[in-house]
Design a protein around this motif. Structure first.
Motif, PDB file in Angstrom:
ATOM      1  N   SER A  13       0.798  -1.229   0.000  1.00 45.22           N
ATOM      2  CA  SER A  13       0.000   0.000   0.000  1.00 45.22           C
ATOM      3  C   SER A  13       0.829   1.277   0.000  1.00 45.22           C
ATOM      4  N   ASP A  14       1.924   1.313   0.753  1.00 43.72           N
ATOM      5  CA  ASP A  14       2.712   2.543   0.819  1.00 43.72           C
ATOM      6  C   ASP A  14       3.527   2.792  -0.448  1.00 43.72           C
ATOM      7  N   PRO A  40       0.330   9.313   4.692  1.00 44.74           N
ATOM      8  CA  PRO A  40       0.561   7.865   4.734  1.00 44.74           C
ATOM      9  C   PRO A  40      -0.723   7.079   5.032  1.00 44.74           C
ATOM     10  N   ASN A  41      -0.810   5.881   4.477  1.00 48.36           N
ATOM     11  CA  ASN A  41      -1.930   4.970   4.737  1.00 48.36           C
ATOM     12  C   ASN A  41      -1.785   4.399   6.144  1.00 48.36           C
ATOM     13  N   LYS A  50      -4.394 -14.462  -9.847  1.00 48.13           N
ATOM     14  CA  LYS A  50      -4.785 -14.237 -11.243  1.00 48.13           C
ATOM     15  C   LYS A  50      -6.308 -14.288 -11.354  1.00 48.13           C
ATOM     16  N   ASP A  51      -6.904 -13.303 -12.017  1.00 50.79           N
ATOM     17  CA  ASP A  51      -8.347 -13.183 -12.254  1.00 50.79           C
ATOM     18  C   ASP A  51      -9.189 -13.039 -10.984  1.00 50.79           C
ATOM     19  N   GLU A  52      -8.569 -12.728  -9.867  1.00 50.83           N
ATOM     20  CA  GLU A  52      -9.292 -12.527  -8.605  1.00 50.83           C
ATOM     21  C   GLU A  52      -9.602 -11.039  -8.432  1.00 50.83           C
ATOM     22  N   THR A  53     -10.738 -10.748  -7.779  1.00 53.34           N
ATOM     23  CA  THR A  53     -11.129  -9.381  -7.449  1.00 53.34           C
ATOM     24  C   THR A  53     -11.259  -9.259  -5.940  1.00 53.34           C
ATOM     25  N   ILE A  54     -10.670  -8.210  -5.378  1.00 59.31           N
ATOM     26  CA  ILE A  54     -10.781  -7.951  -3.945  1.00 59.31           C
ATOM     27  C   ILE A  54     -11.169  -6.485  -3.739  1.00 59.31           C
ATOM     28  N   THR A  55     -11.634  -6.169  -2.540  1.00 59.84           N
ATOM     29  CA  THR A  55     -11.823  -4.777  -2.140  1.00 59.84           C
ATOM     30  C   THR A  55     -10.691  -4.447  -1.189  1.00 59.84           C
ATOM     31  N   TYR A  56      -9.891  -3.480  -1.564  1.00 62.01           N
ATOM     32  CA  TYR A  56      -8.733  -3.067  -0.772  1.00 62.01           C
ATOM     33  C   TYR A  56      -9.065  -1.738  -0.113  1.00 62.01           C
ATOM     34  N   ILE A  57      -8.790  -1.635   1.173  1.00 62.98           N
ATOM     35  CA  ILE A  57      -9.142  -0.430   1.931  1.00 62.98           C
ATOM     36  C   ILE A  57      -7.894   0.369   2.256  1.00 62.98           C
ATOM     37  N   LEU A  58      -7.993   1.656   2.030  1.00 60.96           N
ATOM     38  CA  LEU A  58      -6.949   2.607   2.394  1.00 60.96           C
ATOM     39  C   LEU A  58      -7.561   3.595   3.377  1.00 60.96           C
ATOM     40  N   GLU A  59      -6.795   4.002   4.372  1.00 62.76           N
ATOM     41  CA  GLU A  59      -7.318   4.969   5.334  1.00 62.76           C
ATOM     42  C   GLU A  59      -6.218   5.970   5.676  1.00 62.76           C
ATOM     43  N   TYR A  60      -6.603   7.231   5.663  1.00 60.75           N
ATOM     44  CA  TYR A  60      -5.645   8.307   5.860  1.00 60.75           C
ATOM     45  C   TYR A  60      -6.150   9.269   6.932  1.00 60.75           C
ATOM     46  N   SER A  61      -5.248   9.671   7.833  1.00 60.26           N
ATOM     47  CA  SER A  61      -5.566  10.671   8.850  1.00 60.26           C
ATOM     48  C   SER A  61      -5.350  12.046   8.229  1.00 60.26           C
ATOM     49  N   VAL A  62      -6.471  12.720   7.920  1.00 61.64           N
ATOM     50  CA  VAL A  62      -6.393  14.007   7.239  1.00 61.64           C
ATOM     51  C   VAL A  62      -7.508  14.934   7.708  1.00 61.64           C
TER      52      VAL A  62
END
Length: 131
Positions: free
Chosen positions: A59-60, A74-75, A86-98
């Motif tokens: 992520s970084d 920064p995440n 291969k051919d997989e789908t995921i939901t990736y979460i990013l979170e930022y202190s802003v």
């Protein structure tokens, strides 16, 4: 027609809810939530691996968020998985202190080539967290 296909067109800049592709990784930011109490911006990215091998998400290195003042944030979120088969789908979460801003830029670096893509996140794309 020459040059036309059913593939997603490749371009350098995208909006929220717009399908993007970089080096055979499809990306779609489908949710952006701001939590006023914790002053965090959470971004959910749907990622599909169209490569012939597994992709490890760092992520970084792969995602860089900048606010309107071009300050990199920064995440702070740790996902349970950082691998996309291969051919997989995921939901990736990013979170930022802003602090809440009118616009953010999220860059994605695939790690395969020098080019990158940018997602423009504006205040109209951001939902406030319900507490």
């Amino acid at each position: 027609m020459i040059g036309c296909s059913n593939k997603i067109p490749i371009k350098p800049e995208y909006s929220v809810n717009e399908q993007a592709i970089a080096d055979d990784i499809e990306l779609l930011i489908n949710e952006v939530i701001y939590n006023e109490t914790h002053q965090t911006l959470r971004i959910k990215v749907k990622m599909t691996n169209k490569r012939d091998n597994t992709v490890t998400i760092k992520s970084d290195e792969m995602f860089k968020l900048y606010d309107i003042n071009k300050v990199q944030i920064p995440n702070s979120y740790n996902n349970t998985t950082n691998i996309i088969k291969k051919d997989e789908t995921i939901t990736y979460i990013l979170e930022y202190s802003v602090a809440k801003k009118e616009i953010y830029e999220l860059y994605f670096y695939s790690g395969v080539v020098e080019n990158n893509i940018r997602f423009n996140i504006t205040s109209k794309d951001i939902t406030n967290a319900i507490e």
